[in-house]
Design a protein around this motif. Structure first.
Motif, short mmCIF file in Angstrom:
data_model
loop_
_atom_site.label_atom_id
_atom_site.label_comp_id
_atom_site.label_asym_id
_atom_site.label_seq_id
_atom_site.Cartn_x
_atom_site.Cartn_y
_atom_site.Cartn_z
N GLN A 136 4.81 -16.55 3.04
CA GLN A 136 5.01 -17.31 1.79
C GLN A 136 6.50 -17.43 1.49
O GLN A 136 6.96 -18.52 1.09
N LYS A 149 17.33 2.41 -0.64
CA LYS A 149 17.83 3.34 0.37
C LYS A 149 18.59 2.61 1.48
O LYS A 149 19.68 3.02 1.89
N SER A 150 18.01 1.48 1.92
CA SER A 150 18.62 0.76 3.05
C SER A 150 19.81 -0.08 2.60
O SER A 150 20.68 -0.42 3.41
N ARG A 205 16.13 -7.64 -0.07
CA ARG A 205 14.66 -7.78 -0.01
C ARG A 205 14.24 -8.95 -0.90
O ARG A 205 14.78 -9.10 -1.99
N PRO A 249 8.06 -11.80 -3.76
CA PRO A 249 7.35 -12.73 -4.65
C PRO A 249 6.49 -11.96 -5.65
O PRO A 249 5.92 -10.92 -5.31
N VAL A 268 6.85 -0.47 -3.38
CA VAL A 268 8.16 0.14 -3.11
C VAL A 268 9.24 -0.54 -3.94
O VAL A 268 10.19 0.09 -4.40
N ASN A 294 13.19 0.10 -6.08
CA ASN A 294 14.43 -0.67 -5.90
C ASN A 294 14.98 -1.10 -7.26
O ASN A 294 16.16 -0.95 -7.54
N TYR A 325 -4.83 -9.66 -12.76
CA TYR A 325 -4.12 -8.43 -13.13
C TYR A 325 -5.04 -7.48 -13.90
O TYR A 325 -5.00 -6.26 -13.74
N1 F42 Z 1 2.94 -7.91 -5.69
C1 F42 Z 1 2.86 -7.34 -6.93
O1 F42 Z 1 2.96 -6.12 -7.05
N2 F42 Z 1 2.69 -8.13 -8.05
C2 F42 Z 1 2.55 -9.47 -7.98
O2 F42 Z 1 2.43 -10.14 -9.01
C3 F42 Z 1 2.62 -10.09 -6.68
C4 F42 Z 1 2.50 -11.48 -6.50
C5 F42 Z 1 2.68 -12.04 -5.22
C6 F42 Z 1 2.63 -13.45 -5.03
C7 F42 Z 1 2.84 -13.99 -3.77
C8 F42 Z 1 3.12 -13.14 -2.67
O3 F42 Z 1 3.35 -13.67 -1.46
C9 F42 Z 1 3.15 -11.76 -2.84
C10 F42 Z 1 2.92 -11.20 -4.11
N3 F42 Z 1 2.97 -9.82 -4.31
C11 F42 Z 1 2.84 -9.26 -5.55
C12 F42 Z 1 3.26 -8.90 -3.17
C13 F42 Z 1 4.71 -8.43 -3.27
O4 F42 Z 1 5.57 -9.51 -2.95
C14 F42 Z 1 4.96 -7.24 -2.36
O5 F42 Z 1 4.75 -7.59 -1.03
C15 F42 Z 1 4.04 -6.10 -2.70
O6 F42 Z 1 4.13 -5.85 -4.11
C16 F42 Z 1 4.42 -4.85 -1.94
O7 F42 Z 1 5.78 -4.57 -2.21
P1 F42 Z 1 6.48 -3.38 -1.43
O8 F42 Z 1 7.92 -3.34 -1.86
O9 F42 Z 1 5.67 -2.14 -1.56
O10 F42 Z 1 6.43 -3.92 0.07
C17 F42 Z 1 6.32 -3.05 1.19
C18 F42 Z 1 5.17 -3.51 2.04
C19 F42 Z 1 7.63 -3.15 1.95
O11 F42 Z 1 8.28 -4.19 1.92
N4 F42 Z 1 8.00 -2.06 2.59
C20 F42 Z 1 9.22 -2.06 3.37
C21 F42 Z 1 8.94 -1.37 4.68
O12 F42 Z 1 9.78 -1.54 5.58
O13 F42 Z 1 7.89 -0.69 4.77
C22 F42 Z 1 10.33 -1.30 2.62
C23 F42 Z 1 10.63 -2.05 1.36
C24 F42 Z 1 11.81 -1.48 0.60
O14 F42 Z 1 12.17 -2.06 -0.42
N5 F42 Z 1 12.43 -0.35 1.05
C25 F42 Z 1 13.55 0.21 0.31
C26 F42 Z 1 14.89 -0.08 0.97
O15 F42 Z 1 15.82 0.69 0.76
O16 F42 Z 1 15.02 -1.09 1.65
C27 F42 Z 1 13.32 1.72 0.19
C28 F42 Z 1 12.77 2.00 -1.16
C29 F42 Z 1 12.42 3.50 -1.28
O17 F42 Z 1 12.77 4.08 -2.32
O18 F42 Z 1 11.77 4.03 -0.35
#
Ligand code: F42
Length: 146
Positions: free
Chosen positions: A19, A48-49, A53, A56, A80, A84, A126
């Motif tokens: 997306q 952390k990184s 990022r 959406p 996660v 951030n 939600y």
């Molecule tokens: N998610 C929601 O929570 N709410 C919404 O309203 C929503 C709408 C939405 C609409 C369209 C769409 O495509 C996605 C949508 N999502 C929604 C999903 C959203 O975009 C995220 O994908 C979802 O919420 C999960 O977020 P997440 O940050 O947990 O993603 C994980 C899978 C991720 O990206 N993990 C990474 C990884 O490598 O495993 C790390 C991500 C990260 O930010 N790491 C930090 C860094 O330093 O880079 C470390 C942070 C730490 O403290 O560990």
């Protein structure tokens, strides 16, 4: 200690990454939707990184202020990106073809109640997500940088 590189790290979740790519190719968030509801994209720094990022979330807006609902579909844990925003509240947000700077602030109390209802009005699932978890789904307000 975060590195200050500006490397973009795409989401590891395929449908989300796809997306974001569609939005980038079209130049507007109108290129995607979830169940016919509008989406906006936050760009933030990994806590952390230090990587860039793109996250959406559903479009919830009033008078230029947006809500970011850390629902993760009602999963037991916060997404996660919640951590951030707690570490670095500066985000850019793209709505349609417009991108601007915001500061994210987690809300509680009456402000939470008002914006939670506004979020459910914008994206009814939600409400269902909240019934799936004892975790109180966090809500951030994204307020424009003056
Ligand atoms: N998610 C929601 O929570 N709410 C919404 O309203 C929503 C709408 C939405 C609409 C369209 C769409 O495509 C996605 C949508 N999502 C929604 C999903 C959203 O975009 C995220 O994908 C979802 O919420 C999960 O977020 P997440 O940050 O947990 O993603 C994980 C899978 C991720 O990206 N993990 C990474 C990884 O490598 O495993 C790390 C991500 C990260 O930010 N790491 C930090 C860094 O330093 O880079 C470390 C942070 C730490 O403290 O560990």
């Amino acid at each position: 200690m975060t590195t200050s590189n500006d490397e973009y790290a795409p989401s590891p979740t395929d449908w989300v990454r796809n997306q974001v790519e569609k939005v980038e190719a079209a130049g507007t968030t109108d290129a995607v939707d979830i169940l016919g509801r509008k989406v906006v994209i936050m760009t933030m720094r990994g806590a952390k990184s230090g990587k860039i990022r793109k996250v959406p979330v559903m479009r919830v807006e009033k008078d230029g202020v947006y809500a970011a609902v850390a629902s993760l579909g009602g999963a037991p844990k916060n997404p996660v990106w919640y951590y951030n925003l707690k570490a670095d509240p500066k985000v850019t947000l793209q709505d349609g073809t417009t991108t601007a700077e915001y500061i994210a602030r987690e809300v509680e109390g009456a402000e939470y109640d008002e914006w939670w209802q506004r979020s459910v009005d914008a994206y009814p699932p939600y409400a269902e997500y909240q019934t799936k978890t004892s975790r109180k789904i966090p809500v951030f307000l994204l307020e424009p940088v003056k």
